[in-house]
Design a protein around this motif. Structure first.
Motif, mmCIF file in Angstrom:
data_model
loop_
_atom_site.group_PDB
_atom_site.id
_atom_site.type_symbol
_atom_site.label_atom_id
_atom_site.label_comp_id
_atom_site.label_asym_id
_atom_site.label_seq_id
_atom_site.Cartn_x
_atom_site.Cartn_y
_atom_site.Cartn_z
ATOM 1 N N LEU A 81 0.898 -1.197 0.109
ATOM 2 C CA LEU A 81 0.055 -0.055 -0.089
ATOM 3 C C LEU A 81 0.976 1.226 -0.015
ATOM 4 C CD1 LEU A 81 -2.681 1.388 -0.020
ATOM 5 C CD2 LEU A 81 -2.371 1.163 2.515
ATOM 6 N N GLN A 82 0.771 2.208 -1.326
ATOM 7 C CA GLN A 82 1.438 3.257 -1.045
ATOM 8 C C GLN A 82 0.649 4.265 -0.957
ATOM 9 O OE1 GLN A 82 5.129 3.794 -2.078
ATOM 10 N NE2 GLN A 82 4.696 6.003 -1.502
ATOM 11 N N MET A 83 1.193 4.981 0.037
ATOM 12 C CA MET A 83 0.218 6.205 0.678
ATOM 13 C C MET A 83 1.165 7.513 0.511
ATOM 14 S SD MET A 83 -1.132 4.328 3.865
ATOM 15 C CE MET A 83 0.419 4.531 5.017
ATOM 16 N N ASN A 84 0.308 8.201 -0.457
ATOM 17 C CA ASN A 84 0.910 9.597 -0.761
ATOM 18 C C ASN A 84 0.098 10.914 -0.421
ATOM 19 O OD1 ASN A 84 3.206 8.250 -2.087
ATOM 20 N ND2 ASN A 84 1.990 8.382 -4.042
ATOM 21 N N SER A 85 0.818 11.952 -0.238
ATOM 22 C CA SER A 85 -0.135 13.106 0.254
ATOM 23 C C SER A 85 -0.710 12.819 1.567
ATOM 24 C CB SER A 85 -1.222 13.579 -0.823
ATOM 25 O OG SER A 85 -0.155 13.987 -2.061
ATOM 26 N N LEU A 86 -0.186 12.066 2.460
ATOM 27 C CA LEU A 86 -0.910 11.734 3.794
ATOM 28 C C LEU A 86 -1.397 12.931 4.436
ATOM 29 C CD1 LEU A 86 1.534 8.971 4.666
ATOM 30 C CD2 LEU A 86 -0.801 8.858 4.519
ATOM 31 N N LYS A 87 -2.717 12.653 5.132
ATOM 32 C CA LYS A 87 -3.163 13.613 5.824
ATOM 33 C C LYS A 87 -3.479 13.214 7.332
ATOM 34 C CE LYS A 87 -6.260 14.593 1.686
ATOM 35 N NZ LYS A 87 -7.773 14.782 1.281
ATOM 36 N N PRO A 88 -3.698 13.993 7.976
ATOM 37 C CA PRO A 88 -3.755 13.591 9.568
ATOM 38 C C PRO A 88 -5.031 12.845 9.794
ATOM 39 C CG PRO A 88 -3.250 16.156 9.631
ATOM 40 C CD PRO A 88 -3.354 15.497 8.223
ATOM 41 N N GLU A 89 -5.971 12.885 8.872
ATOM 42 C CA GLU A 89 -6.942 11.960 9.195
ATOM 43 C C GLU A 89 -6.821 10.681 8.674
ATOM 44 O OE1 GLU A 89 -7.214 15.100 7.777
ATOM 45 O OE2 GLU A 89 -8.522 15.108 6.095
ATOM 46 N N ASP A 90 -5.806 10.372 8.009
ATOM 47 C CA ASP A 90 -5.239 8.986 7.833
ATOM 48 C C ASP A 90 -4.385 8.143 8.913
ATOM 49 O OD1 ASP A 90 -4.223 10.470 4.739
ATOM 50 O OD2 ASP A 90 -5.828 9.331 4.959
ATOM 51 N N THR A 91 -4.552 8.999 10.092
ATOM 52 C CA THR A 91 -3.754 8.154 11.269
ATOM 53 C C THR A 91 -4.764 7.269 11.677
ATOM 54 O OG1 THR A 91 -2.831 10.205 11.806
ATOM 55 C CG2 THR A 91 -3.265 8.885 13.664
ATOM 56 N N ALA A 92 -4.270 6.083 11.861
ATOM 57 C CA ALA A 92 -4.962 4.910 12.360
ATOM 58 C C ALA A 92 -3.924 3.737 11.992
ATOM 59 C CB ALA A 92 -6.195 4.761 11.162
ATOM 60 N N VAL A 93 -4.650 2.623 12.802
ATOM 61 C CA VAL A 93 -3.801 1.191 12.784
ATOM 62 C C VAL A 93 -4.428 0.550 11.297
ATOM 63 C CG1 VAL A 93 -3.668 -0.920 13.604
ATOM 64 C CG2 VAL A 93 -3.736 1.058 15.155
ATOM 65 N N TYR A 94 -3.385 0.302 10.468
ATOM 66 C CA TYR A 94 -3.663 -0.304 9.341
ATOM 67 C C TYR A 94 -3.493 -1.966 9.194
ATOM 68 C CZ TYR A 94 -4.037 4.096 7.053
ATOM 69 O OH TYR A 94 -4.407 5.339 6.689
ATOM 70 N N TYR A 95 -4.314 -2.439 8.926
ATOM 71 C CA TYR A 95 -4.368 -4.182 8.831
ATOM 72 C C TYR A 95 -4.562 -4.449 7.426
ATOM 73 C CZ TYR A 95 -5.928 -3.500 13.593
ATOM 74 O OH TYR A 95 -5.898 -3.136 15.129
ATOM 75 N N CYS A 96 -3.828 -5.670 7.115
ATOM 76 C CA CYS A 96 -3.979 -6.306 5.742
ATOM 77 C C CYS A 96 -4.719 -7.691 6.010
ATOM 78 C CB CYS A 96 -2.314 -6.809 5.495
ATOM 79 S SG CYS A 96 -2.393 -7.970 4.297
ATOM 80 N N ALA A 97 -5.556 -7.703 5.073
ATOM 81 C CA ALA A 97 -6.476 -8.863 5.238
ATOM 82 C C ALA A 97 -6.637 -9.794 3.660
ATOM 83 C CB ALA A 97 -7.882 -8.432 5.815
ATOM 84 N N ALA A 98 -6.872 -11.063 4.041
ATOM 85 C CA ALA A 98 -7.093 -11.890 3.084
ATOM 86 C C ALA A 98 -8.435 -12.673 3.083
ATOM 87 C CB ALA A 98 -5.901 -12.923 2.856
#
Length: 121
Positions: A81-98
């Motif tokens: 997951l390439q994340m560009n132009s990050l914003k404060p509202e993107d703050t979170a725990v990110y989980y990968c799932a299958a």
């Protein structure tokens, strides 16, 4: 099920970039749809983006369209997951799932442990 391990989270300033990786164990990774979810404090977990096993069906939440890119390398059993132009509202725990089947369903049955992404203003 498949075992998943995320990496690449961290602290970044607004406007910056991060790339998350999710390494999967098992020989059948290429048959799984993969998704990235996130959960911020006090909020429900949401599906951010997902990709089918061939990589030709991709979903993005409206909030990340044009900024985030999901990709997968079936030879390396890894989704990114390439994340560009990050914003404060993107703050979170990110989980990968299958899951087997459509990447657009919400009933993913294999989950990673999560990686924290913090975007400072």
């Amino acid at each position: 099920q498949v075992q998943l391990v995320e990496s690449g989270g961290g602290l970044v300033q607004a406007g910056g970039s991060l790339r998350l990786s999710c390494a999967a164990s098992g020989r059948t990774f290429s048959s799984y749809a993969m998704g990235w979810f996130r959960q911020a404090p006090g909020k429900e977990r949401e599906l951010v983006t997902a990709i089918n096993w061939r990589g030709d069906t991709i979903y993005y939440a409206n909030s990340v369209k044009g900024r985030f890119t999901i990709s997968r390398d079936n030879a390396k059993n890894t989704v990114y997951l390439q994340m560009n132009s990050l914003k404060p509202e993107d703050t979170a725990v990110y989980y990968c799932a299958a899951r087997v089947g459509s990447p657009l369903a919400r009933d993913y049955d294999s989950w990673g442990q999560g990686t924290q992404v913090t975007v400072s203003s």
